[in-house]
Design an enzyme around this catalytic site. Structure first.
Site, PDB file in Angstrom:
ATOM      1  N   ARG A  43     -15.973  -8.167   9.049  1.00  0.00           N
ATOM      2  CA  ARG A  43     -17.411  -7.868   8.842  1.00  0.00           C
ATOM      3  C   ARG A  43     -17.936  -8.696   7.671  1.00  0.00           C
ATOM      4  O   ARG A  43     -17.683  -8.348   6.507  1.00  0.00           O
ATOM      5  CB  ARG A  43     -17.584  -6.384   8.533  1.00  0.00           C
ATOM      6  CG  ARG A  43     -17.187  -5.486   9.684  1.00  0.00           C
ATOM      7  CD  ARG A  43     -16.949  -4.078   9.224  1.00  0.00           C
ATOM      8  NE  ARG A  43     -15.754  -3.965   8.396  1.00  0.00           N
ATOM      9  CZ  ARG A  43     -15.395  -2.866   7.732  1.00  0.00           C
ATOM     10  NH1 ARG A  43     -16.142  -1.802   7.782  1.00  0.00           N
ATOM     11  NH2 ARG A  43     -14.290  -2.846   7.003  1.00  0.00           N
ATOM     12  N   VAL A 130       7.767  -5.530   2.133  1.00  0.00           N
ATOM     13  CA  VAL A 130       8.666  -4.391   1.885  1.00  0.00           C
ATOM     14  C   VAL A 130       8.591  -4.008   0.409  1.00  0.00           C
ATOM     15  O   VAL A 130       8.802  -4.855  -0.468  1.00  0.00           O
ATOM     16  CB  VAL A 130      10.137  -4.710   2.239  1.00  0.00           C
ATOM     17  CG1 VAL A 130      11.016  -3.477   2.022  1.00  0.00           C
ATOM     18  CG2 VAL A 130      10.257  -5.204   3.669  1.00  0.00           C
ATOM     19  N   ILE A 134       7.761  -4.628  -5.735  1.00  0.00           N
ATOM     20  CA  ILE A 134       9.162  -4.735  -6.188  1.00  0.00           C
ATOM     21  C   ILE A 134       9.795  -6.045  -5.709  1.00  0.00           C
ATOM     22  O   ILE A 134       9.829  -6.309  -4.504  1.00  0.00           O
ATOM     23  CB  ILE A 134      10.013  -3.554  -5.656  1.00  0.00           C
ATOM     24  CG1 ILE A 134       9.358  -2.229  -5.999  1.00  0.00           C
ATOM     25  CG2 ILE A 134      11.424  -3.622  -6.204  1.00  0.00           C
ATOM     26  CD1 ILE A 134      10.032  -1.028  -5.344  1.00  0.00           C
ATOM     27  N   GLY A 185      -5.682  10.267  -1.731  1.00  0.00           N
ATOM     28  CA  GLY A 185      -5.777   8.876  -1.277  1.00  0.00           C
ATOM     29  C   GLY A 185      -4.428   8.223  -1.020  1.00  0.00           C
ATOM     30  O   GLY A 185      -4.372   7.020  -0.764  1.00  0.00           O
ATOM     31  N   LYS A 203      10.152  -1.783   7.747  1.00  0.00           N
ATOM     32  CA  LYS A 203      10.737  -2.317   6.507  1.00  0.00           C
ATOM     33  C   LYS A 203      12.272  -2.344   6.605  1.00  0.00           C
ATOM     34  O   LYS A 203      12.924  -3.273   6.114  1.00  0.00           O
ATOM     35  CB  LYS A 203      10.272  -1.464   5.324  1.00  0.00           C
ATOM     36  CG  LYS A 203       8.763  -1.610   5.078  1.00  0.00           C
ATOM     37  CD  LYS A 203       8.237  -0.526   4.150  1.00  0.00           C
ATOM     38  CE  LYS A 203       6.758  -0.714   3.866  1.00  0.00           C
ATOM     39  NZ  LYS A 203       6.150   0.421   3.156  1.00  0.00           N
ATOM     40  N   GLY A 305      -0.418  -0.244  -2.800  1.00  0.00           N
ATOM     41  CA  GLY A 305      -1.601  -0.356  -3.661  1.00  0.00           C
ATOM     42  C   GLY A 305      -2.047  -1.799  -3.738  1.00  0.00           C
ATOM     43  O   GLY A 305      -1.240  -2.721  -3.601  1.00  0.00           O
TER      44      GLY A 305
HETATM   45  P1  NDP Z   1      -7.270  -3.360   4.787  1.00  0.00           P
HETATM   46  O1  NDP Z   1      -7.573  -2.599   6.037  1.00  0.00           O
HETATM   47  O2  NDP Z   1      -7.734  -2.827   3.500  1.00  0.00           O
HETATM   48  O3  NDP Z   1      -7.888  -4.845   4.948  1.00  0.00           O
HETATM   49  C1  NDP Z   1      -7.791  -5.566   6.130  1.00  0.00           C
HETATM   50  C2  NDP Z   1      -8.645  -6.824   6.014  1.00  0.00           C
HETATM   51  O4  NDP Z   1      -8.488  -7.570   7.211  1.00  0.00           O
HETATM   52  C3  NDP Z   1     -10.135  -6.553   5.853  1.00  0.00           C
HETATM   53  O5  NDP Z   1     -10.695  -7.459   4.938  1.00  0.00           O
HETATM   54  C4  NDP Z   1     -10.695  -6.829   7.262  1.00  0.00           C
HETATM   55  O6  NDP Z   1     -12.021  -7.335   7.249  1.00  0.00           O
HETATM   56  C5  NDP Z   1      -9.764  -7.913   7.742  1.00  0.00           C
HETATM   57  N1  NDP Z   1      -9.680  -7.959   9.183  1.00  0.00           N
HETATM   58  C6  NDP Z   1      -9.331  -6.972  10.027  1.00  0.00           C
HETATM   59  N2  NDP Z   1      -9.356  -7.414  11.301  1.00  0.00           N
HETATM   60  C7  NDP Z   1      -9.739  -8.712  11.246  1.00  0.00           C
HETATM   61  C8  NDP Z   1      -9.989  -9.719  12.221  1.00  0.00           C
HETATM   62  N3  NDP Z   1      -9.824  -9.480  13.522  1.00  0.00           N
HETATM   63  N4  NDP Z   1     -10.386 -10.937  11.810  1.00  0.00           N
HETATM   64  C9  NDP Z   1     -10.531 -11.218  10.495  1.00  0.00           C
HETATM   65  N5  NDP Z   1     -10.334 -10.285   9.509  1.00  0.00           N
HETATM   66  C10 NDP Z   1      -9.941  -9.075   9.903  1.00  0.00           C
HETATM   67  O7  NDP Z   1      -5.698  -3.619   4.794  1.00  0.00           O
HETATM   68  P2  NDP Z   1      -4.714  -3.718   3.532  1.00  0.00           P
HETATM   69  O8  NDP Z   1      -5.262  -4.682   2.568  1.00  0.00           O
HETATM   70  O9  NDP Z   1      -4.359  -2.346   3.066  1.00  0.00           O
HETATM   71  O10 NDP Z   1      -3.380  -4.281   4.212  1.00  0.00           O
HETATM   72  C11 NDP Z   1      -3.260  -5.641   4.573  1.00  0.00           C
HETATM   73  C12 NDP Z   1      -1.806  -5.942   4.931  1.00  0.00           C
HETATM   74  O11 NDP Z   1      -0.989  -5.705   3.805  1.00  0.00           O
HETATM   75  C13 NDP Z   1      -1.208  -5.121   6.063  1.00  0.00           C
HETATM   76  O12 NDP Z   1      -0.314  -5.910   6.798  1.00  0.00           O
HETATM   77  C14 NDP Z   1      -0.462  -4.031   5.341  1.00  0.00           C
HETATM   78  O13 NDP Z   1       0.589  -3.493   6.103  1.00  0.00           O
HETATM   79  C15 NDP Z   1       0.061  -4.809   4.153  1.00  0.00           C
HETATM   80  N6  NDP Z   1       0.404  -3.997   3.007  1.00  0.00           N
HETATM   81  C16 NDP Z   1      -0.533  -3.168   2.467  1.00  0.00           C
HETATM   82  C17 NDP Z   1      -0.237  -2.393   1.370  1.00  0.00           C
HETATM   83  C18 NDP Z   1      -1.244  -1.494   0.754  1.00  0.00           C
HETATM   84  O14 NDP Z   1      -0.893  -0.800  -0.211  1.00  0.00           O
HETATM   85  N7  NDP Z   1      -2.482  -1.457   1.217  1.00  0.00           N
HETATM   86  C19 NDP Z   1       1.113  -2.457   0.763  1.00  0.00           C
HETATM   87  C20 NDP Z   1       2.002  -3.400   1.368  1.00  0.00           C
HETATM   88  C21 NDP Z   1       1.644  -4.133   2.466  1.00  0.00           C
HETATM   89  P3  NDP Z   1     -13.273  -6.473   6.654  1.00  0.00           P
HETATM   90  O15 NDP Z   1     -13.073  -6.495   5.170  1.00  0.00           O
HETATM   91  O16 NDP Z   1     -14.452  -7.213   7.085  1.00  0.00           O
HETATM   92  O17 NDP Z   1     -13.118  -5.121   7.246  1.00  0.00           O
HETATM   93  N1  HSE Z   2       1.743   3.104   3.884  1.00  0.00           N
HETATM   94  C1  HSE Z   2       2.707   2.427   3.094  1.00  0.00           C
HETATM   95  C2  HSE Z   2       3.362   3.431   2.137  1.00  0.00           C
HETATM   96  C3  HSE Z   2       2.036   1.296   2.331  1.00  0.00           C
HETATM   97  O1  HSE Z   2       2.955   4.609   2.084  1.00  0.00           O
HETATM   98  O2  HSE Z   2       4.314   3.075   1.462  1.00  0.00           O
HETATM   99  C4  HSE Z   2       2.993   0.275   1.831  1.00  0.00           C
HETATM  100  O3  HSE Z   2       3.595  -0.442   2.849  1.00  0.00           O
END
Ligand code: NDP
Ligand code: HSE
Length: 437
Positions: A43, A130, A134, A185, A203, A305
């Site tokens: 978006r 993973v 860490i 959260g 993982k 996070g």
């Molecule tokens: P979010 O849902 O917060 O962010 C996802 C982002 O991807 C958003 O900016 C979204 O756009 C964008 N997006 C989604 N679909 C599309 C698409 N089709 N085309 C282009 N952009 C797209 O996810 P997270 O940041 O939480 O997680 C991201 C990755 O990191 C995942 O693989 C997750 O497993 C991994 N991860 C996350 C952790 C966490 O603590 N959150 C920890 C470890 C790993 P828009 O902003 O416009 O919605």
């Molecule tokens: N949902 C995952 C967790 C985020 O609770 O650990 C990190 O991968």
């Protein structure tokens, strides 16, 4: 070095912030400035707060961004299988280096990514996939390459660790603890991937692949979540001087034919309070690695996070950027051992079984006979009055049995037969035990 950032949510937003705040240091460490060439999002008009970035960099065309000639490194923090797989395969085949936090994709089809990286000659790094911040995958894939890892035992999901820690601290049931995790959260609106163990299983697959030089996919991992863990299970664990954790366990071992194999599983288990993983509370992660020469190693920290995960992503960005500038690439995937994954029934585990039984002569003998028939050795037996009521002939009694190590299939069959005995009023709880008791 020019980066294409795919995703700008929880993790991507923090990547942008850290890139901005630390640009001078990062440039010095890499030997060249790092610039964002573009940021692909879903978006374009979404409010992104005070993110320090030029709005003109945003695009909804990830493939167009990846294909640009001025992009060296692609950072993927979107998540999910498709379209992320298509994007990353495209980037890698084109010779770009890729940094991703996408554990789901790596565990589902890491082969496609590794093959594309080998074809294109770029690096594929995924430290953040993973245990968040860490440093764990780099030690497994580099520092411990002179050793032989025998076992990896980890708490790799923060949400479930928060829930189980809350149940342990307050005596709450699963639903109540999940509600608290959601309010604070920690748990997502749809917590299925966390509480059913899918996140931890992905993982576990990544850890097992690196530790044992073998391709392990999410589908190879035995998975059980924490939704069936009750307040009574937690109380029972406490009575034994234990706590309950959702563990990911990857271990070498021989199968029934004596061949070396690996077993990879995710399930709740009782561990003694003296075990190093028992004190890992709140939403923290920790991974306990056992290697033949190094002995026991423990990695601990924040597993999720925005900022902690972005720290791991940027560490990878620095590594792959330096490699590109030096004209080298990191060692490619190491899967030479190609060990078979042992079925769960052959995994060696121990059970803690709580039974409500009739308190009369011959009951203990009948119960013990079931264990003997399945060749399961009993380690300890504890009997007390049922539900804390008065003990005595004619009343029910609580019988708590802890076994020695046995194949999981034999333990499951033992519990199945116990359930069918008249003298067993109910099987109150069955939990696996790890780490000695
Ligand atoms: P979010 O849902 O917060 O962010 C996802 C982002 O991807 C958003 O900016 C979204 O756009 C964008 N997006 C989604 N679909 C599309 C698409 N089709 N085309 C282009 N952009 C797209 O996810 P997270 O940041 O939480 O997680 C991201 C990755 O990191 C995942 O693989 C997750 O497993 C991994 N991860 C996350 C952790 C966490 O603590 N959150 C920890 C470890 C790993 P828009 O902003 O416009 O919605
Ligand atoms: N949902 C995952 C967790 C985020 O609770 O650990 C990190 O991968």
């Amino acid at each position: 070095m020019r980066l294409a950032l795919l995703g700008c949510g929880t993790v991507g937003g923090e990547v942008v912030r850290l890139l901005h705040e630390q640009s001078a240091d990062l440039a010095a460490r890499i030997g060249a400035p790092l610039e964002i060439a573009g940021i692909a999002v879903r978006r374009i008009g979404r409010d992104r707060g005070d993110l320090p970035v030029d709005p003109a960099l945003f695009t909804t065309d990830p493939l167009g961004l990846i294909k640009r000639d001025d992009v060296d490194v692609v950072v993927e923090v979107v998540g999910g299988i498709e379209p992320a797989r298509t994007w990353l395969v495209e980037a890698l085949r084109a010779g770009k280096s890729v940094v991703t936090a996408n554990k789901a994709l790596l565990a589902e089809d890491g082969v496609a990514l590794h093959d594309a990286a080998a074809e294109g000659g770029g690096d594929l790094y995924y430290e953040a996939s993973v245990a968040g911040a860490i440093p764990l995958l780099r030690p497994l894939r580099e520092s411990l390459h002179g050793d032989r890892i025998t076992r990896v035992t980890g708490i790799v999901n923060g949400t479930t660790n928060f829930i189980l820690s809350a149940m342990d601290a307050t005596g709450a049931g699963f639903a109540e603890a999940l509600e608290e995790a959601t309010e604070l959260g920690y748990a997502e609106a749809d917590p299925t991937a966390d509480v059913e163990g899918f996140d931890a299983a992905a993982k576990a697959a990544i850890l097992a692949s690196l530790a044992f030089h073998t391709r392990v996919a999410a589908a190879d991992v035995h998975r059980e979540g924490i939704t069936e863990v009750t307040a009574a299970d937690v109380a029972s664990a406490k009575a034994m001087g234990c706590t309950i954790k959702l563990l990911c366990i990857a271990a070498r071992g021989a199968d029934s034919a004596g061949r070396e194999t690996v077993s990879v599983r995710v399930h709740p288990a009782m561990i003694p309070l003296t075990h190093p993983l028992a004190s890992v509370g709140d939403a923290f992660n920790a991974v306990f690695v056992e290697a033949e020469a190094a002995g026991q190693l423990m990695f601990y920290g924040r597993g999720a996070g925005g900022a902690p995960t972005a720290s791991a992503v940027l560490g990878d960005v620095v590594a792959v950027s330096r490699n590109r500038l030096a004209g080298v690439r990191a060692a490619s995937e190491s899967a030479y051992a190609d060990l078979a994954v042992r079925p769960m029934g052959e995994a060696l585990t121990r059970y803690h079984i709580s039974l409500d039984v009739a308190d009369r002569p011959g009951v203990l003998e009948a119960v013990a006979g079931v264990f003997a028939r399945h060749d399961v050795s009993i380690a300890t037996v504890r009997q007390g009055p049922a539900g804390g009521g008065p003990a005595g002939r004619g009343d029910d009694a609580d019988l708590v049995i802890v076994t020695h190590v046995a194949p999981d299939a034999a333990l499951t069959a033992t519990v199945g037969e116990l359930r069918g005995l008249d003298i067993v009023r109910s099987v109150a709880s069955v939990l696996r035990v790890e780490g000695g008791l």
